[in-house]
Scaffold this active site. Structure first.
Site, PDB file in Angstrom:
ATOM      1  N   GLN A   1       0.703  -1.102  -0.077  1.00 30.91           N
ATOM      2  CA  GLN A   1       0.113  -0.082   0.024  1.00 30.91           C
ATOM      3  C   GLN A   1       0.837   1.290   0.045  1.00 30.91           C
ATOM      4  O   GLN A   1       0.396   2.190  -0.708  1.00 30.91           O
ATOM      5  CB  GLN A   1      -0.954  -0.085   1.183  1.00 30.91           C
ATOM      6  CG  GLN A   1      -2.236  -1.131   1.163  1.00 30.91           C
ATOM      7  CD  GLN A   1      -2.973  -1.271   2.322  1.00 30.91           C
ATOM      8  OE1 GLN A   1      -2.537  -1.751   3.300  1.00 30.91           O
ATOM      9  NE2 GLN A   1      -4.047  -0.387   2.222  1.00 30.91           N
TER      10      GLN A   1
ATOM     11  N   HIS B   1       0.988  -9.581   4.716  1.00 26.60           N
ATOM     12  CA  HIS B   1      -0.128  -8.641   4.513  1.00 26.60           C
ATOM     13  C   HIS B   1      -0.733  -8.603   3.134  1.00 26.60           C
ATOM     14  O   HIS B   1      -0.423  -7.721   2.231  1.00 26.60           O
ATOM     15  CB  HIS B   1       0.382  -7.341   4.881  1.00 26.60           C
ATOM     16  CG  HIS B   1      -0.777  -6.406   5.197  1.00 26.60           C
ATOM     17  ND1 HIS B   1      -0.894  -5.577   6.394  1.00 26.60           N
ATOM     18  CD2 HIS B   1      -2.021  -5.965   4.426  1.00 26.60           C
ATOM     19  CE1 HIS B   1      -1.903  -4.707   6.430  1.00 26.60           C
ATOM     20  NE2 HIS B   1      -2.540  -4.843   5.506  1.00 26.60           N
TER      21      HIS B   1
ATOM     22  N   ASN C   1      -1.633 -10.601   8.970  1.00 24.57           N
ATOM     23  CA  ASN C   1      -2.514  -9.600   8.988  1.00 24.57           C
ATOM     24  C   ASN C   1      -4.125 -10.129   8.188  1.00 24.57           C
ATOM     25  O   ASN C   1      -3.825 -10.373   7.121  1.00 24.57           O
ATOM     26  CB  ASN C   1      -2.018  -8.223   8.178  1.00 24.57           C
ATOM     27  CG  ASN C   1      -3.033  -7.320   8.280  1.00 24.57           C
ATOM     28  OD1 ASN C   1      -3.475  -6.818   9.280  1.00 24.57           O
ATOM     29  ND2 ASN C   1      -3.818  -7.075   6.874  1.00 24.57           N
ATOM     30  N   GLU C   2      -4.804 -10.116   9.180  1.00 25.91           N
ATOM     31  CA  GLU C   2      -6.212 -10.413   8.667  1.00 25.91           C
ATOM     32  C   GLU C   2      -6.279 -11.601   7.679  1.00 25.91           C
ATOM     33  O   GLU C   2      -6.709 -11.597   6.537  1.00 25.91           O
ATOM     34  CB  GLU C   2      -6.776  -9.204   7.973  1.00 25.91           C
ATOM     35  CG  GLU C   2      -7.002  -8.075   9.031  1.00 25.91           C
ATOM     36  CD  GLU C   2      -7.770  -6.871   8.392  1.00 25.91           C
ATOM     37  OE1 GLU C   2      -8.425  -7.095   7.137  1.00 25.91           O
ATOM     38  OE2 GLU C   2      -7.955  -5.816   9.179  1.00 25.91           O
TER      39      GLU C   2
HETATM   40  C1  FCB Z   1      -7.486  -3.481   6.846  1.00 25.82           C
HETATM   41  C2  FCB Z   1      -6.170  -4.080   6.165  1.00 25.82           C
HETATM   42  C3  FCB Z   1      -5.447  -2.752   5.762  1.00 25.82           C
HETATM   43  C4  FCB Z   1      -6.165  -1.553   5.200  1.00 25.82           C
HETATM   44  C5  FCB Z   1      -7.500  -1.100   6.160  1.00 25.82           C
HETATM   45  C6  FCB Z   1      -8.223   0.046   5.820  1.00 25.82           C
HETATM   46  O1  FCB Z   1      -8.434  -4.425   6.633  1.00 25.82           O
HETATM   47  O2  FCB Z   1      -5.359  -4.564   7.095  1.00 25.82           O
HETATM   48  O3  FCB Z   1      -4.550  -3.150   4.823  1.00 25.82           O
HETATM   49  O4  FCB Z   1      -6.851  -1.940   3.982  1.00 25.82           O
HETATM   50  O5  FCB Z   1      -8.224  -2.483   6.594  1.00 25.82           O
END
Ligand code: FCB
Length: 416
Positions: A21, A111, A155-156
């Site tokens: 990003q 990520h 991450n997520e």
């Molecule tokens: C989360 C992500 C991050 C960004 C935010 C807004 O889901 O981890 O990269 O996109 O949202």
């Protein structure tokens, strides 16, 4: 009347970013991806070259922590290959400069992106990705063990597997492949457990306690009409898949021992009406949602009370320290963003007063950046970036001043 919500000494106040990003000049599955606004991430914020300046901005904000990713595709060119020394030196410099500025680094290892050779072999649907990732982590941690204490493996995984394999928004843009979704989560959870063992053992041998956790995106899914069976079913299925299944895979049973902390990315909630998600990220206009009585940023509905609800649930269930690894709002309305931040911090503070062990808060994001399939349209930054100017100048937004005061006072002032 103003109330001052004081946070404990040593609380971490940080910012968050991710390589794809902000960095630019990356070769992964996003390089040739065209976002909805017609843009790409090939230069992004050029943070790859401008990180010394960006660390200077963090100092101006008064933060004492920063969560960022190390880009796997820069460091290896094939499974089990030795790390690229030039790229390694780059990240060592980033970390050294952060530490010299009094900013604690939290490193994210995955990520939403993979090296091209991982994607070519099926990405995380392929179990062979697990040992390849663990080998990468082993080599990286051996170099960084004395400099980085906080390790965020994934991450997520929920968002990644869901948007890439169910909703078709992220590469490889598959739709409704529930089997692939489950396989990706299962493989990532296994990789987390193995990587965690490697990280902690490496730390232990060096006489240091290294902390490891994932960042779970927790989203509340509710029915707009409480008595509509269809809306309730959609909300339940979403909650089950996105929250429960993923949390159980990473932290259920013996797997809880694979984490020393929980990272929580919390933004808000999604309500369903006639099967449709009533959020701007799904195309519903913010103004129309306002007519329904919804408060939204440019992505999801805001639900600050959810912060304490989910914190108290995670605390009761797992008894692990928690970091808010992401919270933020995308909007051009800065006073809205200030309200949102303060309401969420007040909710966080209430849960801490009730005994939840929260160690830090990372604002998403340090600067406006490439918001995946949405491109540059979502403004999450504390800093604005002028993408129309090829020099990509940064400037402070009003919210930066608000956050700076919070960081410097280690307290949040709210109207009561
Ligand atoms: C989360 C992500 C991050 C960004 C935010 C807004 O889901 O981890 O990269 O996109 O949202």
């Amino acid at each position: 009347m103003e109330t001052v919500l004081q946070f404990p000494a040593n609380f971490l106040w940080g910012t968050a970013t991710s390589p794809t990003q902000v960095e630019g000049h990356i070769q992964n599955e996003w390089t040739d991806f065209t976002a909805q606004d017609g843009n790409h991430c090939r230069i992004a914020c050029d943070h790859y070259h401008r990180y010394p300046e960006d660390i200077g901005w963090m100092q101006q904000l008064g933060t004492n922590a920063h969560r960022f990713g190390i880009e796997w595709s820069r460091l290896q060119s094939a499974p089990f290959a030795p790390l690229n020394q030039k790229e390694l030196a780059h990240y060592v410099d980033v970390i050294d400069r952060l530490r010299a500025a009094g900013i604690t680094p939290m490193v994210v290892l995955h990520h939403f992106a993979n090296p091209p050779w991982i994607n070519a072999a099926g990405g995380w649907t392929n179990p062979a990705t697990i040992p390849a990732f663990v080998d990468y982590v082993r080599q990286l941690v051996a170099v960084l063990k004395d400099k980085v204490t906080l390790w965020n493996t994934f991450n997520e995984p929920d968002t990644y597997a869901c948007v890439a394999y169910l909703l078709g928004g992220f590469p490889p843009q598959h739709k409704w492949q529930l089997g692939q979704f489950r396989r990706v989560i299962d493989h990532m959870a296994r990789a987390h457990a193995q990587a965690s063992r490697v990280i902690r053992r490496t730390g232990h041998e060096a006489g240091r306690k290294l902390e490891v956790g994932i960042a779970k995106n927790w989203t509340f899914f509710h029915a707009y009409q409480r008595f509509s069976p269809w809306d309730r079913l959609t909300a339940f299925a979403s909650h089950y898949t996105f929250n429960k299944f993923v949390l159980d895979a990473f932290l259920g049973g013996w797997r809880r021992r694979a984490s020393t902390f929980i990272g929580l990315n919390y933004y808000g909630r999604v309500r369903f009406h006639h099967f449709a998600a009533m959020i701007p990220a799904s195309g519903a206009p913010v103004k129309r949602l306002r007519d329904f009585g919804f408060v939204c940023d440019d992505m999801v509905e805001r639900y600050p009370v959810g912060m304490e609800k989910i914190l108290s649930y995670l605390h009761r269930r797992f008894h692990l320290p928690i970091y808010i690894t992401e919270h933020g709002a995308a909007s051009n309305d800065e006073s809205f963003r200030e309200r949102d931040l303060k309401q969420n911090l007040a909710s966080l503070h209430r849960s801490m007063a009730a005994g939840v062990d929260v160690r830090g808060f990372f604002y998403w994001s340090l600067m406006d950046n490439f918001e995946w399939q949405f491109g540059y349209t979502k403004k999450f930054g504390l800093l604005a970036v002028d993408f129309a100017d090829e020099k990509l100048p940064r400037s402070l937004k009003p919210l930066a001043g608000v956050y700076e005061r919070i960081c410097r006072e280690n307290a949040c002032r709210v109207e009561s």
